[in-house]
Design a protein around this motif. Structure first.
Motif, PDB file in Angstrom:
ATOM      1  N   ASN A  90       0.626  -1.400  -0.133  1.00  0.00           N
ATOM      2  CA  ASN A  90      -0.186  -0.193   0.044  1.00  0.00           C
ATOM      3  C   ASN A  90       0.374   1.081   0.110  1.00  0.00           C
ATOM      4  O   ASN A  90       0.475   2.387   0.032  1.00  0.00           O
ATOM      5  N   MET A  91       2.403   1.001   0.152  1.00  0.00           N
ATOM      6  CA  MET A  91       2.990   2.617  -0.096  1.00  0.00           C
ATOM      7  C   MET A  91       2.785   3.495  -0.659  1.00  0.00           C
ATOM      8  O   MET A  91       2.532   4.550  -0.578  1.00  0.00           O
ATOM      9  N   LEU A  92       2.864   2.837  -2.112  1.00  0.00           N
ATOM     10  CA  LEU A  92       2.611   4.190  -3.629  1.00  0.00           C
ATOM     11  C   LEU A  92       1.361   5.114  -3.103  1.00  0.00           C
ATOM     12  O   LEU A  92       0.907   6.104  -3.309  1.00  0.00           O
ATOM     13  N   GLU A  93       0.196   3.441  -2.657  1.00  0.00           N
ATOM     14  CA  GLU A  93      -1.707   4.664  -3.245  1.00  0.00           C
ATOM     15  C   GLU A  93      -1.133   6.005  -1.182  1.00  0.00           C
ATOM     16  O   GLU A  93      -1.747   6.685  -2.008  1.00  0.00           O
ATOM     17  N   VAL A  94      -1.041   5.076  -0.538  1.00  0.00           N
ATOM     18  CA  VAL A  94      -0.832   6.098   0.770  1.00  0.00           C
ATOM     19  C   VAL A  94       0.403   7.525   0.618  1.00  0.00           C
ATOM     20  O   VAL A  94      -0.725   8.496   1.123  1.00  0.00           O
ATOM     21  N   LEU A  95       1.423   7.441  -0.059  1.00  0.00           N
ATOM     22  CA  LEU A  95       1.748   8.583  -0.774  1.00  0.00           C
ATOM     23  C   LEU A  95       1.642   9.400  -1.426  1.00  0.00           C
ATOM     24  O   LEU A  95       0.713  10.315  -1.620  1.00  0.00           O
ATOM     25  N   TYR A  96       0.188   8.755  -3.005  1.00  0.00           N
ATOM     26  CA  TYR A  96      -0.698  10.151  -3.136  1.00  0.00           C
ATOM     27  C   TYR A  96      -1.485  10.566  -3.026  1.00  0.00           C
ATOM     28  O   TYR A  96      -1.603  11.490  -2.977  1.00  0.00           O
ATOM     29  N   ASP A  97      -2.556   9.700  -1.970  1.00  0.00           N
ATOM     30  CA  ASP A  97      -3.281  10.298  -1.616  1.00  0.00           C
ATOM     31  C   ASP A  97      -3.222  11.451  -0.249  1.00  0.00           C
ATOM     32  O   ASP A  97      -3.923  11.923   0.083  1.00  0.00           O
ATOM     33  N   MET A  98      -2.110  10.766  -0.022  1.00  0.00           N
ATOM     34  CA  MET A  98      -1.068  12.461   1.183  1.00  0.00           C
ATOM     35  C   MET A  98      -0.930  13.293   0.168  1.00  0.00           C
ATOM     36  O   MET A  98      -1.187  14.781   0.325  1.00  0.00           O
ATOM     37  N   ALA A  99      -0.070  12.829  -1.223  1.00  0.00           N
ATOM     38  CA  ALA A  99       0.210  14.260  -2.081  1.00  0.00           C
ATOM     39  C   ALA A  99      -1.278  15.149  -2.078  1.00  0.00           C
ATOM     40  O   ALA A  99      -1.324  16.141  -2.663  1.00  0.00           O
ATOM     41  N   LYS A 100      -1.917  14.148  -3.320  1.00  0.00           N
ATOM     42  CA  LYS A 100      -3.221  14.761  -3.596  1.00  0.00           C
ATOM     43  C   LYS A 100      -3.971  15.511  -2.514  1.00  0.00           C
ATOM     44  O   LYS A 100      -4.575  17.164  -3.035  1.00  0.00           O
ATOM     45  N   LYS A 101      -4.357  14.904  -1.339  1.00  0.00           N
ATOM     46  CA  LYS A 101      -4.917  15.326  -0.245  1.00  0.00           C
ATOM     47  C   LYS A 101      -4.355  17.135   0.369  1.00  0.00           C
ATOM     48  O   LYS A 101      -5.239  18.281   0.074  1.00  0.00           O
ATOM     49  N   ASN A 102      -3.200  17.107   0.134  1.00  0.00           N
ATOM     50  CA  ASN A 102      -2.983  18.462   0.773  1.00  0.00           C
ATOM     51  C   ASN A 102      -1.751  19.409  -0.372  1.00  0.00           C
ATOM     52  O   ASN A 102      -0.868  20.321  -0.311  1.00  0.00           O
TER      53      ASN A 102
END
Length: 204
Positions: free
Chosen positions: A8-20
């Motif tokens: 789930n690493m890439l999904e977590v980082l992508y969501d962090m980047a998009k949300k913020n």
């Protein structure tokens, strides 16, 4: 290819980047040893930096975290607008050094997490530096960083201390890894570089 990540690493980082709306999203990582299947969290991403939008103007010591380009995601338009690319080096050695310094120095919106999703293998013999051409690549990376700071005086004023810190410890780390017959020559080159910095008032 010698490392691995949680699924789930890439999904977590992508969501962090998009949300913020961040240019960089990065996680901590685990140092991993194959022989005994042991992993130890690196722990260099400090709690006061995490789970909020930051920049290196807020926390300059973020620049001192090991480059570890593989533990982050980077906004494509940000890289293109600032013409940030990897240098071409033998065996891709040290390519994350100047790349990482530039992105951190220029990014205005960084999101970090102290959770570790990447496993950085420590006992892969194939990754060791065993020839002169690779050992000297680190000097090219810091030549690039020096040029970058010379072209951006405000960044130099803000981040020169962190650059010197990184450079010293990068050379110290390299000395431990290279073949013993290369060490004296390498150390002499390091000595000349830092003497040059002192003569040019980069070190007081």
């Amino acid at each position: 290819p010698d490392d691995f990540i949680d699924l789930n690493m890439l999904e977590v980082l992508y969501d962090m980047a998009k949300k913020n709306d961040c240019e960089i999203a990065k996680c901590d990582w685990n140092n991993y040893w194959t022989k005994n299947n042991q992993s130890v969290k690196n722990g260099k991403i400090l709690p006061e930096w995490t789970d909020k939008v930051v920049s290196c103007y807020d926390y300059p010591k973020i620049l001192c975290v090991q480059p570890s380009v593989w533990s982050g995601l980077y906004k494509r338009s940000f890289l293109e607008e600032n013409n940030i690319k990897f240098l071409t080096t033998p065996g891709a050695s040290y390519q994350d050094t100047s790349f990482t310094f530039k992105i951190y120095a220029l990014a205005k919106r960084i999101i970090l997490t102290a959770k570790s999703y990447h496993y950085y293998r420590q006992d892969n013999e194939a990754s060791s530096i065993n020839n002169k051409s690779k050992a000297d690549v680190i000097f090219q990376e810091y030549d690039e960083i020096n040029h970058f700071l010379e072209q951006n005086k405000s960044l130099c004023d803000s981040f020169l201390t962190q650059k010197l810190h990184n450079e010293y410890y990068a050379y110290k780390w390299t000395v431990k890894r290279i073949s013993p017959e290369l060490r004296d020559d390498f150390i002499e080159k390091v000595s000349r570089r830092f003497k040059g910095y002192r003569e040019n008032n980069k070190i007081t």
